[in-house]
Each structure stands twice: as C-alpha cells, then as structure tokens.
Scaffold this active site. Structure first.
Site, mmCIF file in Angstrom:
data_model
loop_
_atom_site.group_PDB
_atom_site.id
_atom_site.type_symbol
_atom_site.label_atom_id
_atom_site.label_comp_id
_atom_site.label_asym_id
_atom_site.label_seq_id
_atom_site.Cartn_x
_atom_site.Cartn_y
_atom_site.Cartn_z
ATOM 1 N N HIS A 236 0.602 -1.205 0.011
ATOM 2 C CA HIS A 236 -0.068 0.147 0.050
ATOM 3 C C HIS A 236 0.905 1.023 -0.064
ATOM 4 C CE1 HIS A 236 0.449 0.750 4.434
ATOM 5 N NE2 HIS A 236 0.592 -0.308 4.545
ATOM 6 N N CYS B 68 2.370 -5.147 6.851
ATOM 7 C CA CYS B 68 2.177 -4.787 5.383
ATOM 8 C C CYS B 68 3.395 -4.185 4.761
ATOM 9 C CB CYS B 68 1.033 -3.957 5.281
ATOM 10 S SG CYS B 68 -0.626 -4.681 5.673
#
Length: 507
Positions: free
Chosen positions: A409, A428
């Site tokens: 992301h 992440c």
C-alpha cells in the site's frame, strides 16, 4: 547374498543384494527405489567402473564446497571404491546414490524448507518443478559437469555467491579483532577503543593499511580518515552511514569471518529454495533489503524502496497473486494494532479518534458513539479510519490472497523511506512511488485511466485486475554489488540463525 561381478550388470534387487547400502539410502532424500530406477533405465549396467569417471565425479563433488554444501556427505561410495579398477555392485550403487543426492540438494536444498523456513503459497500460484533427479542424471549421462550445472539455481546472485566462496579469501581468514562495547564512538573523540576500531576496519579491507596514518600522532583520536572508513562499512552493511559507531554498527563489526561464511552458506541454501518460486514475470518484495523488484522477462524492470514489518510484527514469507486494488481505502485497524497501539492512545485522550478520523464500530458493523464505550474494557469493537489525507494506507492498497491480512500500500509516512533501516510497519509493505507500480500492474491504458479517475473521485472503490501478477515476499541477507563486493544485511528477523543451526546439524 554375495556381491555380483561388475560385468554381469545389476539384475539383482538392490534391497536384497545390498541391505546396508539400501538402509543408508532410506535415510536420505534419494532412496533405494530411485537408485534402482537409475540403473534399470540404463539396462542394469554398472556405472562407475572407469577410474577416470570416478575421479571427475570426485572433483565435481569437492567443488560443492562453493555451493555452501559439505562435500564429505557425498564421498562415501567413492572412498570405498578408492582407485580399484573393478568396483563391486554395492559400492557402485553407493556412488550412484551419492551422485543423485548431490544433484537433489542442488535442486531443492540440503534442508527441507518447510521444516526450517516455510512459505505460505496460494493454491493457484505457480511453482516451478525441477526435472526429477534421475531424469536429469540420465539426460546428462555423458557429461557429469553439465548435470551439476543444470541442477544449480539459475539465479545470478547464486552464481555470484559461489564465486565469492571460490575467490573470497577473506572469508577463510582468522577471526578479526573485537571492538569492545561502550559509549558510541563519534568523529573527533578520543577513546582507547579507536585503536581496535582502526585495526578491525583494516582487517576487513575497508581502511587501507598502506596509507600514512593520521593517527600516528594520536592513536586514540577518531579522525576524518577513520570516519570515512566507518561510513563505507555502514553503507556496505545497510546501516545509517552517519560515521557513529553505535550498537547496530558495533554488532556488525563484531560478526566473525566464520559467521559471515555461514551467512553466505545460509543464503545459498535459501536461493536453492527460492528457485521454485521464481517466474519470468514477478513482483518480489525483498524483505531484508526493504525494497521491491518488478521483474519482466527475467530482468528487473523497476525497483523501489519499501517499509516492511518490525521485528515484533514481521512481514510474512509467501507467494500469491495480485488480484485487485482498493482505491482511496478505508483502514480497519487490525486487532493487534488496536490492542497495543490505538487503545492506549484512546485511553489517554479520546480526542485521538476524531483527530485520526476514526469511527468506532460494533461486531455488526454499526457505528457507535465513542463516548458510549467503556474504554477500560471495550469488548468486541473495531476501529475504521476514513479514506483521505492521513489514512494509514494512503491512496491505494494492492491486494493478494493470504491468511495474514497483509498487502502492499501507499503511505503518508513518506519520510521513512529515507532511512537505511526500514523495518517500521505492522507487517504490510509500504511502497515508495506506488503509482508507478500501478501503471505496471494495469494490463492496458483503459485500466490505467479508470484507476486515475477513481483516485481523483476520492471514493473507496475496488478495481479487479485482468492480469494477475505473481507476488513473492522473500527474505535473504547477502548481496553482491556492481563492484563484486559482498554486502551483508542485518538479520532483522533472526531467520539466519535457524537455518545455520539446521545446516550445522546436517539437517
């Protein structure tokens, strides 16, 4: 049953004719069934009656030291045969087993990866299946050297590390001097440990010994020439190159040559495992290097920096396929982050929720008044951050199937990309220049235009990708730079030690 004469061939069942050898084979990755198949497919003819052929095999097996393997593991049969012009049936079979085992270890690794450093793999993700070891041996029967070359991983880094072991004499040197712990060493200070620091950098080849020493007048002074050498050492080890010898730099300085040699061996083993995950077109997250590589037709077409998981919240090892994007995503706070990070902040100041643009939801997804929640025991609630400026996921999330709820992301924390050490996320992978990556993932111009329109709209929308790009989140801690120098990364997740211990145990 007695051993057969070599010129009669291997028509006897191997298990009954050579029970001791057959039992030895059963304890390895190449069992007696495959050894028997190797002979059967060659008309049951013995294979190692030629002394010159045995000597060539011995040379190729001894060369496995540069693969980080132990040649002695594969020399049992040859040692039994010696220089005898005639080799008995069971000894011939033993040599064949050891040969096939060496090829198997080059193809798959000395260790069983799943028991040491497992990867999660999506069911539909492609894995490369190497040629079965007997097929490989038969395909290259007339050229032993080619059988070893074909069994080895095709990766450039693997070949580079082999050459480092072959030519890197510094890896075999005696232990170098240890720099004692203490306060950080900074340019301009005087400290008795500066003497050892200078010697250590000279031993490692970072500080030349043939130049006039500015320290000759004051050996305890941390001078400019030493500062330059420390910065070069830090850059070679992916540390902040600030010239300050703090705890992280001191740790890397005090890694012994023997430990560095084992680190190379560990990463050669990893590269043997990774071979089956690689594809000509692939997105690779290099976790230890905190970078992303976009590979097209086997070549790196684009690369960028990333931020990966902390030691306590590690980015997992996996292979999957990128299936869709979330434009202008909201962020549902994972339970661990809620419990460890957000809840203490809310308890301290409930206004944190409004400033962070977070809603409180119950288990059914209904929005709650945060003042109605007992924050000392909030129960089954969730936090969801609205899309827009400051959202933890930035403007886009790149999704792929996995059981860890991780993805790639964007991030509002762009300043962290400037750090040498970027283990800062909660698992992440934050991507620098993520919109350039979106252009690569989109299959056509119409998809790119749609992505741009949805980004500009500010609405949270999903975009399914027509082309599913394979993604590999992998871990290795050694590189070879363009100048042919080994560069070592910190083993942030402590995975090297586990592999090293298994290799030293012999699996």
């Amino acid at each position: 049953m007695g051993q057969m004469e070599p010129d009669t061939g291997m028509t006897t069942d191997l298990a009954s004719a050579c029970p001791a050898e057959y039992q030895r084979f059963a304890a390895s990755a190449v069992d007696g069934v495959r050894v028997q198949e190797y002979y059967r497919r060659q008309g049951d003819q013995l294979q190692w009656q030629d002394v010159a052929r045995r000597n060539l095999l011995r040379s190729l097996l001894e060369d496995l030291q540069y693969d980080g393997l132990e040649p002695q593991e594969y020399l049992h049969g040859l040692q039994q045969a010696g220089t005898a012009p005639v080799v008995p049936y069971c000894t011939d079979a033993g040599i064949s087993h050891d040969y096939l085992l060496a090829l198997h270890h080059l193809q798959h690794g000395r260790l069983v990866q799943a028991g040491v450093e497992p990867y999660w793999v999506e069911a539909a993700a492609a894995l490369r299946q190497p040629l079965p070891v007997v097929d490989l041996a038969l395909q290259t029967a007339g050229d032993l050297a080619r059988s070893f070359a074909q069994a080895r991983p095709a990766q450039l880094l693997y070949a580079q590390l082999r050459e480092q072991l072959r030519d890197g004499t510094w890896l075999q040197q005696d232990d170098w001097i240890v720099v004692a712990a203490g306060k950080s060493l900074k340019p301009g200070i005087r400290d008795a440990r500066v003497v050892d620091l200078r010697l250590r950098l000279q031993q490692g080849g970072v500080l030349p010994v043939d130049q006039p020493d500015a320290d000759s007048a004051d050996p305890y002074l941390y001078d400019e020439r030493l500062e330059t050498a420390v910065k070069a050492f830090q850059a070679d080890h992916y540390l902040e190159d600030d010239g300050i010898v703090g705890p992280a730099t001191l740790t890397e300085l005090n890694v012994s040559p023997r430990q560095r040699l084992m680190q190379v061996r560990v990463n050669l083993e990893r590269l043997r495992w990774l071979e089956k995950y690689l594809e000509p077109n692939l997105l690779i997250v290099d976790i230890a290097g905190a970078r992303l590589l976009y590979v097209e037709n086997g070549q790196v077409a684009w690369r960028t920096r990333t931020q990966v998981g902390t030691v306590g919240r590690q980015t997992p090892l996996l292979k999957s396929r990128i299936t869709h994007l979330t434009m202008n995503p909201t962020w549902t706070v994972p339970p661990t982050i809620f419990r460890k990070d957000k809840l203490p902040a809310i308890r301290k100041d409930i206004g944190y929720l409004e400033r962070s643009r977070m809603q409180v939801l119950n288990g059914q997804g209904q929005v709650l008044d945060p003042y109605s929640v007992d924050w000392s025991a909030p129960g089954n609630i969730m936090l969801r951050q609205a899309a827009g400026p400051g959202n933890a996921l930035g403007r886009v999330a790149i999704r792929f199937a996995n059981p860890f709820s991780v993805y790639l992301h964007d991030t509002p924390s762009q300043h962290l990309f400037g750090r040498a050490t970027r283990t800062v996320s909660s698992g992440c992978v934050r991507v620098e220049g993520v919109f350039s990556l979106l252009d690569l993932l989109a299959a056509d111009d119409s998809t790119r235009q749609r992505i741009e329109q949805l980004l500009d709209s500010g609405e949270t929308r999903q975009v399914n990708l027509a082309r599913l790009t394979p993604v590999l989140l992998a871990y290795w801690t050694v590189e070879v730079d363009v100048d042919g120098r080994l560069r070592f990364r910190a083993d942030s997740y402590g995975l090297d030690q586990r592999v090293a211990e298994a290799l030293e145990r012999g699996g």
